[in-house]
Write an enzyme that holds these catalytic residues in place. Structure first.
Site, PDB file in Angstrom:
ATOM      1  N   LEU A  30       0.703  -1.176  -0.087  1.00 11.18           N
ATOM      2  CA  LEU A  30       0.088  -0.138   0.093  1.00 11.18           C
ATOM      3  C   LEU A  30       0.717   1.274  -0.007  1.00 11.18           C
ATOM      4  O   LEU A  30       1.832   1.307   0.491  1.00 11.18           O
ATOM      5  CB  LEU A  30      -0.908  -0.033   1.411  1.00 11.18           C
ATOM      6  CG  LEU A  30      -1.830  -1.111   1.246  1.00 11.18           C
ATOM      7  CD1 LEU A  30      -2.646  -1.266   2.667  1.00 11.18           C
ATOM      8  CD2 LEU A  30      -2.902  -1.497   0.029  1.00 11.18           C
ATOM      9  N   HIS A  34      -3.634   4.209  -2.184  1.00  9.12           N
ATOM     10  CA  HIS A  34      -4.495   3.378  -1.841  1.00  9.12           C
ATOM     11  C   HIS A  34      -5.037   4.082  -0.229  1.00  9.12           C
ATOM     12  O   HIS A  34      -6.314   3.967  -0.320  1.00  9.12           O
ATOM     13  CB  HIS A  34      -3.742   2.051  -1.470  1.00  9.12           C
ATOM     14  CG  HIS A  34      -3.089   1.082  -2.552  1.00  9.12           C
ATOM     15  ND1 HIS A  34      -1.749   1.087  -2.274  1.00  9.12           N
ATOM     16  CD2 HIS A  34      -3.706   0.533  -3.404  1.00  9.12           C
ATOM     17  CE1 HIS A  34      -1.366   0.193  -3.660  1.00  9.12           C
ATOM     18  NE2 HIS A  34      -2.909  -0.221  -4.213  1.00  9.12           N
TER      19      HIS A  34
HETATM   20  P1  AMP Z   1      -3.768  -2.188  -6.813  1.00 10.30           P
HETATM   21  O1  AMP Z   1      -3.604  -2.399  -5.460  1.00 10.30           O
HETATM   22  O2  AMP Z   1      -2.806  -1.594  -7.710  1.00 10.30           O
HETATM   23  O3  AMP Z   1      -4.842  -3.117  -7.327  1.00 10.30           O
HETATM   24  O4  AMP Z   1      -4.809  -0.805  -6.570  1.00 10.30           O
HETATM   25  C1  AMP Z   1      -5.917  -0.927  -6.014  1.00 10.30           C
HETATM   26  C2  AMP Z   1      -6.815   0.454  -5.976  1.00 10.30           C
HETATM   27  O5  AMP Z   1      -5.940   1.444  -5.808  1.00 10.30           O
HETATM   28  C3  AMP Z   1      -7.288   0.549  -7.446  1.00 10.30           C
HETATM   29  O6  AMP Z   1      -8.361   0.871  -7.259  1.00 10.30           O
HETATM   30  C4  AMP Z   1      -6.121   1.506  -7.833  1.00 10.30           C
HETATM   31  O7  AMP Z   1      -6.827   2.317  -8.957  1.00 10.30           O
HETATM   32  C5  AMP Z   1      -6.025   2.459  -6.703  1.00 10.30           C
HETATM   33  N1  AMP Z   1      -4.945   3.084  -6.901  1.00 10.30           N
HETATM   34  C6  AMP Z   1      -3.577   2.727  -7.211  1.00 10.30           C
HETATM   35  N2  AMP Z   1      -2.692   3.943  -7.230  1.00 10.30           N
HETATM   36  C7  AMP Z   1      -3.512   4.775  -7.198  1.00 10.30           C
HETATM   37  C8  AMP Z   1      -2.895   6.375  -7.177  1.00 10.30           C
HETATM   38  N3  AMP Z   1      -1.556   6.634  -7.479  1.00 10.30           N
HETATM   39  N4  AMP Z   1      -4.096   7.321  -6.927  1.00 10.30           N
HETATM   40  C9  AMP Z   1      -5.342   6.625  -6.707  1.00 10.30           C
HETATM   41  N5  AMP Z   1      -5.707   5.512  -6.602  1.00 10.30           N
HETATM   42  C10 AMP Z   1      -4.801   4.737  -7.150  1.00 10.30           C
END
Ligand code: AMP
Length: 275
Positions: A30, A34
């Site tokens: 995270l 996140h």
């Molecule tokens: P992941 O762990 O990469 O599957 O991401 C989990 C959630 O966090 C997804 O909805 C992503 O779009 C969101 N997320 C990841 N990076 C960012 C960021 N830099 N800004 C906003 N949301 C993010």
């Protein structure tokens, strides 16, 4: 904060809740992007559940799955400081019963861009997200605009499968130099990390040029060449409709600029409003 590991523990916990539930699905490792989703869910919902599951079916490349950053202890520590009610950290066998043969596929939208470059990726995403929605019966689910195509696919799936969950989109959180935060950024070596800001700068340059009246395809081609010449491998850089993700040739309300490119063997994605 309670840590749930099995489907049956999750069901029992869910049944015990009197008020509404906000779900934040993640693959862990995270970062502040996140945590912004979690903080928003905590403001808007009585209960917040964060799921941490590195979903194998959305990785088309086994080496990518193996090298995906994981830091369970740190994730738990970060979430415990944010007033999260529960974390769901299942094993693969909890999510994918032996002999499984049912998947969710969002056609059209799911085969463009990331879908074309990572075959099976969005089928893996849609399937695991549908399972999480079924399991949690969440009232709201929080997704980042960072994964813009994923967000549109989840929205489409919710409409098509009549799922009773509200999808909340959260803005992209960026580093000081503009790079969109991503768990994959941890894989960048120093030189690649320094260059990684080129991605957002290219998008902003195309945005600026289109606003200044240049043809979108000329502005895009120029930035794509510049990136490739600078050591990037660009998979796509495109101006698209914000909900269908279909390419468009001229600016219109809601148009989005999307990019995917690799530097130093690490593949990054980003997007901005074109306006
Ligand atoms: P992941 O762990 O990469 O599957 O991401 C989990 C959630 O966090 C997804 O909805 C992503 O779009 C969101 N997320 C990841 N990076 C960012 C960021 N830099 N800004 C906003 N949301 C993010």
């Amino acid at each position: 904060m309670i840590i749930l590991k099995t489907v049956s523990e999750l069901r029992i916990w869910r049944d015990s809740l009197a008020d509404n539930l906000g779900l934040v699905p993640t693959m862990g490792s995270l970062h502040a992007g996140h945590l912004a989703l979690v903080e928003r869910a905590a403001v808007e919902c009585e209960n917040v559940l964060v799921t941490i599951f590195v979903n194998p079916t959305q990785f088309n490349n086994p080496a990518d799955f193996d090298s995906y950053p994981r830091d369970k202890e740190q994730d738990i520590k970060l979430l415990s400081e944010l007033g999260v009610n529960a974390i769901f950290i299942p094993d693969e066998a909890e999510i994918y019963p032996a002999g499984e043969c049912t998947t969710v596929s969002v056609s059209g939208l799911g085969s463009l861009w990331e879908g074309a470059h990572r075959p099976g990726h969005f089928e893996g995403v849609a399937t695991v997200v549908a399972k999480l929605f079924n399991l949690t019966n969440a009232d709201r689910a929080y997704f980042g605009e960072k994964d813009y195509q994923q967000l549109q696919i989840v929205r489409r799936m919710v409409i098509d499968l009549l799922l009773p969950v509200e999808i909340v989109a959260c803005p992209i959180v960026r580093a000081h130099d503009g790079l969109a935060l991503s768990s994959r950024n941890a894989l960048l070596d120093d030189r690649s990390r320094e260059m990684a800001k080129d991605l957002i700068h290219s998008l902003e340059r195309v945005q600026h040029d289109i606003k200044a009246g240049r043809a979108a395809d000329t502005a895009i081609a120029e930035q794509q060449t510049k990136l490739n010449d600078g050591g990037w491998e660009v998979d796509y850089l495109a101006l698209v409709d914000d909900s269908t993700l279909c390419p468009i040739s001229a600016m219109r309300p809601g148009a989005r600029l999307i990019i995917a490119a690799s530097i130093g063997g690490v593949r990054l994605i980003d997007n901005i409003w074109a306006e």
